[in-house]
Design a protein around this motif. Sequence first.
Motif, PDB file in Angstrom:
ATOM      1  N   THR A  63       0.865  -1.182   0.000  1.00  0.00           N
ATOM      2  CA  THR A  63       0.000   0.000   0.000  1.00  0.00           C
ATOM      3  C   THR A  63       0.900   1.228   0.000  1.00  0.00           C
ATOM      4  OG1 THR A  63      -0.137  -0.052   2.414  1.00  0.00           O
ATOM      5  CG2 THR A  63      -1.895  -1.156   1.221  1.00  0.00           C
ATOM      6  N   GLY A  64       1.316   1.666  -1.176  1.00  0.00           N
ATOM      7  CA  GLY A  64       2.243   2.795  -1.267  1.00  0.00           C
ATOM      8  C   GLY A  64       3.633   2.356  -0.852  1.00  0.00           C
ATOM      9  N   ASP A  65       4.188   3.038   0.154  1.00  0.00           N
ATOM     10  CA  ASP A  65       5.534   2.672   0.607  1.00  0.00           C
ATOM     11  C   ASP A  65       5.511   1.780   1.845  1.00  0.00           C
ATOM     12  OD1 ASP A  65       4.699   4.605   2.393  1.00  0.00           O
ATOM     13  OD2 ASP A  65       6.620   5.637   2.486  1.00  0.00           O
ATOM     14  N   THR A  66       4.337   1.271   2.195  1.00  0.00           N
ATOM     15  CA  THR A  66       4.227   0.345   3.327  1.00  0.00           C
ATOM     16  C   THR A  66       3.489  -0.914   2.873  1.00  0.00           C
ATOM     17  OG1 THR A  66       2.136   1.270   4.111  1.00  0.00           O
ATOM     18  CG2 THR A  66       4.160   2.244   5.011  1.00  0.00           C
ATOM     19  N   TYR A  67       3.357  -1.839   3.803  1.00  0.00           N
ATOM     20  CA  TYR A  67       2.635  -3.086   3.555  1.00  0.00           C
ATOM     21  C   TYR A  67       1.603  -3.287   4.652  1.00  0.00           C
ATOM     22  CZ  TYR A  67       6.377  -4.207   0.332  1.00  0.00           C
ATOM     23  OH  TYR A  67       7.258  -4.163  -0.712  1.00  0.00           O
ATOM     24  N   ALA A  68       0.442  -3.756   4.259  1.00  0.00           N
ATOM     25  CA  ALA A  68      -0.546  -4.240   5.215  1.00  0.00           C
ATOM     26  C   ALA A  68      -0.286  -5.735   5.346  1.00  0.00           C
ATOM     27  CB  ALA A  68      -1.958  -3.972   4.715  1.00  0.00           C
ATOM     28  N   VAL A  69      -0.142  -6.199   6.570  1.00  0.00           N
ATOM     29  CA  VAL A  69       0.211  -7.592   6.818  1.00  0.00           C
ATOM     30  C   VAL A  69      -0.852  -8.226   7.712  1.00  0.00           C
ATOM     31  CG1 VAL A  69       1.964  -9.174   7.700  1.00  0.00           C
ATOM     32  CG2 VAL A  69       2.662  -6.976   6.708  1.00  0.00           C
ATOM     33  N   VAL A  70      -1.334  -9.384   7.299  1.00  0.00           N
ATOM     34  CA  VAL A  70      -2.245 -10.165   8.133  1.00  0.00           C
ATOM     35  C   VAL A  70      -1.603 -11.528   8.318  1.00  0.00           C
ATOM     36  CG1 VAL A  70      -4.525 -11.211   8.355  1.00  0.00           C
ATOM     37  CG2 VAL A  70      -4.279  -8.960   7.265  1.00  0.00           C
ATOM     38  N   GLN A  71      -1.341 -11.848   9.567  1.00  0.00           N
ATOM     39  CA  GLN A  71      -0.763 -13.145   9.891  1.00  0.00           C
ATOM     40  C   GLN A  71      -1.803 -13.964  10.619  1.00  0.00           C
ATOM     41  OE1 GLN A  71       2.638 -11.386  11.851  1.00  0.00           O
ATOM     42  NE2 GLN A  71       3.929 -12.230  10.238  1.00  0.00           N
ATOM     43  N   ALA A  72      -1.774 -15.255  10.375  1.00  0.00           N
ATOM     44  CA  ALA A  72      -2.780 -16.125  10.981  1.00  0.00           C
ATOM     45  C   ALA A  72      -2.180 -17.479  11.299  1.00  0.00           C
ATOM     46  CB  ALA A  72      -3.968 -16.290  10.034  1.00  0.00           C
ATOM     47  N   CYS A  73      -2.784 -18.142  12.281  1.00  0.00           N
ATOM     48  CA  CYS A  73      -2.469 -19.537  12.567  1.00  0.00           C
ATOM     49  C   CYS A  73      -3.661 -20.139  13.280  1.00  0.00           C
ATOM     50  CB  CYS A  73      -1.190 -19.680  13.392  1.00  0.00           C
ATOM     51  SG  CYS A  73      -1.403 -19.403  15.158  1.00  0.00           S
ATOM     52  N   HIS A  74      -3.636 -21.431  13.423  1.00  0.00           N
ATOM     53  CA  HIS A  74      -4.710 -22.173  14.084  1.00  0.00           C
ATOM     54  C   HIS A  74      -4.130 -22.756  15.362  1.00  0.00           C
ATOM     55  CE1 HIS A  74      -7.171 -21.913  10.421  1.00  0.00           C
ATOM     56  NE2 HIS A  74      -6.003 -21.989   9.812  1.00  0.00           N
ATOM     57  N   LYS A  75      -4.559 -22.240  16.494  1.00  0.00           N
ATOM     58  CA  LYS A  75      -4.057 -22.700  17.795  1.00  0.00           C
ATOM     59  C   LYS A  75      -4.634 -24.068  18.119  1.00  0.00           C
ATOM     60  CE  LYS A  75      -1.985 -18.852  19.483  1.00  0.00           C
ATOM     61  NZ  LYS A  75      -0.998 -18.599  20.473  1.00  0.00           N
ATOM     62  N   GLY A  76      -3.756 -25.055  18.243  1.00  0.00           N
ATOM     63  CA  GLY A  76      -4.172 -26.393  18.623  1.00  0.00           C
ATOM     64  C   GLY A  76      -4.347 -27.365  17.471  1.00  0.00           C
ATOM     65  N   GLY A  77      -4.636 -26.872  16.288  1.00  0.00           N
ATOM     66  CA  GLY A  77      -4.816 -27.767  15.147  1.00  0.00           C
ATOM     67  C   GLY A  77      -5.425 -27.033  13.971  1.00  0.00           C
ATOM     68  N   LEU A  78      -5.322 -27.629  12.800  1.00  0.00           N
ATOM     69  CA  LEU A  78      -5.776 -26.978  11.576  1.00  0.00           C
ATOM     70  C   LEU A  78      -7.291 -26.777  11.520  1.00  0.00           C
ATOM     71  CD1 LEU A  78      -3.469 -28.708   8.951  1.00  0.00           C
ATOM     72  CD2 LEU A  78      -3.241 -26.418   9.935  1.00  0.00           C
ATOM     73  N   THR A  79      -8.048 -27.531  12.307  1.00  0.00           N
ATOM     74  CA  THR A  79      -9.500 -27.366  12.291  1.00  0.00           C
ATOM     75  C   THR A  79      -9.974 -26.279  13.255  1.00  0.00           C
ATOM     76  OG1 THR A  79      -9.779 -29.131  13.921  1.00  0.00           O
ATOM     77  CG2 THR A  79      -9.900 -29.756  11.577  1.00  0.00           C
ATOM     78  N   ALA A  80      -9.080 -25.771  14.084  1.00  0.00           N
ATOM     79  CA  ALA A  80      -9.437 -24.692  15.013  1.00  0.00           C
ATOM     80  C   ALA A  80      -9.621 -23.389  14.232  1.00  0.00           C
ATOM     81  CB  ALA A  80      -8.341 -24.520  16.065  1.00  0.00           C
ATOM     82  N   PRO A  81     -10.424 -22.480  14.748  1.00  0.00           N
ATOM     83  CA  PRO A  81     -10.578 -21.193  14.065  1.00  0.00           C
ATOM     84  C   PRO A  81      -9.223 -20.470  13.980  1.00  0.00           C
ATOM     85  CG  PRO A  81     -12.136 -21.394  15.904  1.00  0.00           C
ATOM     86  CD  PRO A  81     -11.206 -22.562  15.978  1.00  0.00           C
ATOM     87  N   ALA A  82      -9.067 -19.697  12.934  1.00  0.00           N
ATOM     88  CA  ALA A  82      -7.822 -18.955  12.752  1.00  0.00           C
ATOM     89  C   ALA A  82      -7.756 -17.782  13.727  1.00  0.00           C
ATOM     90  CB  ALA A  82      -7.712 -18.449  11.325  1.00  0.00           C
ATOM     91  N   THR A  83      -6.575 -17.578  14.272  1.00  0.00           N
ATOM     92  CA  THR A  83      -6.274 -16.394  15.063  1.00  0.00           C
ATOM     93  C   THR A  83      -5.467 -15.483  14.158  1.00  0.00           C
ATOM     94  OG1 THR A  83      -6.200 -17.678  17.109  1.00  0.00           O
ATOM     95  CG2 THR A  83      -5.085 -15.541  17.126  1.00  0.00           C
ATOM     96  N   GLU A  84      -5.852 -14.205  14.074  1.00  0.00           N
ATOM     97  CA  GLU A  84      -5.168 -13.277  13.179  1.00  0.00           C
ATOM     98  C   GLU A  84      -4.512 -12.145  13.939  1.00  0.00           C
ATOM     99  OE1 GLU A  84      -7.931 -11.760  10.284  1.00  0.00           O
ATOM    100  OE2 GLU A  84      -7.767 -13.570   9.063  1.00  0.00           O
ATOM    101  N   TRP A  85      -3.398 -11.676  13.386  1.00  0.00           N
ATOM    102  CA  TRP A  85      -2.695 -10.497  13.861  1.00  0.00           C
ATOM    103  C   TRP A  85      -2.493  -9.581  12.666  1.00  0.00           C
ATOM    104  CZ3 TRP A  85      -1.723 -15.446  15.251  1.00  0.00           C
ATOM    105  CH2 TRP A  85      -1.673 -15.755  16.607  1.00  0.00           C
ATOM    106  N   LYS A  86      -2.742  -8.305  12.844  1.00  0.00           N
ATOM    107  CA  LYS A  86      -2.565  -7.344  11.755  1.00  0.00           C
ATOM    108  C   LYS A  86      -1.428  -6.397  12.089  1.00  0.00           C
ATOM    109  CE  LYS A  86      -7.314  -7.646  10.281  1.00  0.00           C
ATOM    110  NZ  LYS A  86      -8.564  -6.968  10.011  1.00  0.00           N
ATOM    111  N   ALA A  87      -0.701  -6.002  11.048  1.00  0.00           N
ATOM    112  CA  ALA A  87       0.434  -5.102  11.235  1.00  0.00           C
ATOM    113  C   ALA A  87       0.636  -4.247   9.995  1.00  0.00           C
ATOM    114  CB  ALA A  87       1.699  -5.910  11.512  1.00  0.00           C
ATOM    115  N   LYS A  88       1.405  -3.209  10.181  1.00  0.00           N
ATOM    116  CA  LYS A  88       1.901  -2.412   9.057  1.00  0.00           C
ATOM    117  C   LYS A  88       3.401  -2.630   9.028  1.00  0.00           C
ATOM    118  CE  LYS A  88      -1.581   1.095   8.857  1.00  0.00           C
ATOM    119  NZ  LYS A  88      -2.078   1.474   7.596  1.00  0.00           N
ATOM    120  N   ALA A  89       3.940  -2.783   7.831  1.00  0.00           N
ATOM    121  CA  ALA A  89       5.371  -3.022   7.677  1.00  0.00           C
ATOM    122  C   ALA A  89       5.957  -1.974   6.741  1.00  0.00           C
ATOM    123  CB  ALA A  89       5.619  -4.423   7.123  1.00  0.00           C
ATOM    124  N   LYS A  90       7.174  -1.569   7.060  1.00  0.00           N
ATOM    125  CA  LYS A  90       7.875  -0.580   6.237  1.00  0.00           C
ATOM    126  C   LYS A  90       9.318  -1.024   6.078  1.00  0.00           C
ATOM    127  CE  LYS A  90       8.829   4.342   5.871  1.00  0.00           C
ATOM    128  NZ  LYS A  90       8.256   4.598   4.588  1.00  0.00           N
TER     129      LYS A  90
END
Length: 172
Positions: A63-90
Motif C-alpha cells: 500500500t504505497g511505501d508500506t505493507y498491510a500484513v495479516v498473519q494467521a495460525c490455528h491454535k491447537g490444530g488446523l481445524t481450530a478457528p484462525a487467530t489473526e494479527w494485523k500489522a503495518k510493515a515498512k
Amino acid sequence: MRIVAPALFTAAVLMGAPAVAAPAPPAEKIELTKMTGRWYEVARLPNKTQKDCQGGTSDWVRTGDTYAVVQACHKGGLTAPATEWKAKAKVIDPKTNARIKMSFFGGMLSQEYWVLDHKSDWLILGTPNGNYMWLMSQRPTLSATAKAQAITRVKQLGYDVSRLEFPLPARN
C-alpha cells in the motif's frame, strides 16, 4: 512476501527467549515485488506466542511505501478457528530492502525483522538479536531438497536447528 511469524508474534519477540549469536545484517538486495502475496510458515524457533500454532500464513499487500500484513495460525490444530494479527510493515533499509520494521496494535508495538536469506521459493526471517527465526515458503510445503537446503542455511546462520519446530502446513 508473506512473512508469517513477524506480525503474528511480536509479543513473543518482546518476551525473553534464549539468545543466540546475533545474525549478520542482511546484505543481499530483495526485489520488493517479491514481498507481496502469501507466505507459509515451514519452521520456527519456539516462542510463547506461537505455542500450538499450526498452519501459519502471512499475507502481504503493498500500500504505497508500506505493507498491510495479516498473519494467521490455528491454535491447537488446523481445524481450530484462525487467530489473526494485523500489522503495518515498512522497509527501513532501501539499499537492501531486507530490513523491515513492523508495527502492531496501531503502532503501540514495533519490531525490526531481517530477511536473512532468500531463494526463489523460501526465505529466512529473523530478529536482529537472533532470538527469533522463521523459515517461510511461497507454498504450503517445500520439496525435501529445498527444505534440506534451507535448514542447512539456517544452521550456517548460527541457529541451533535441533530447536526448530515444524508446524503442520496450512491448507490452500
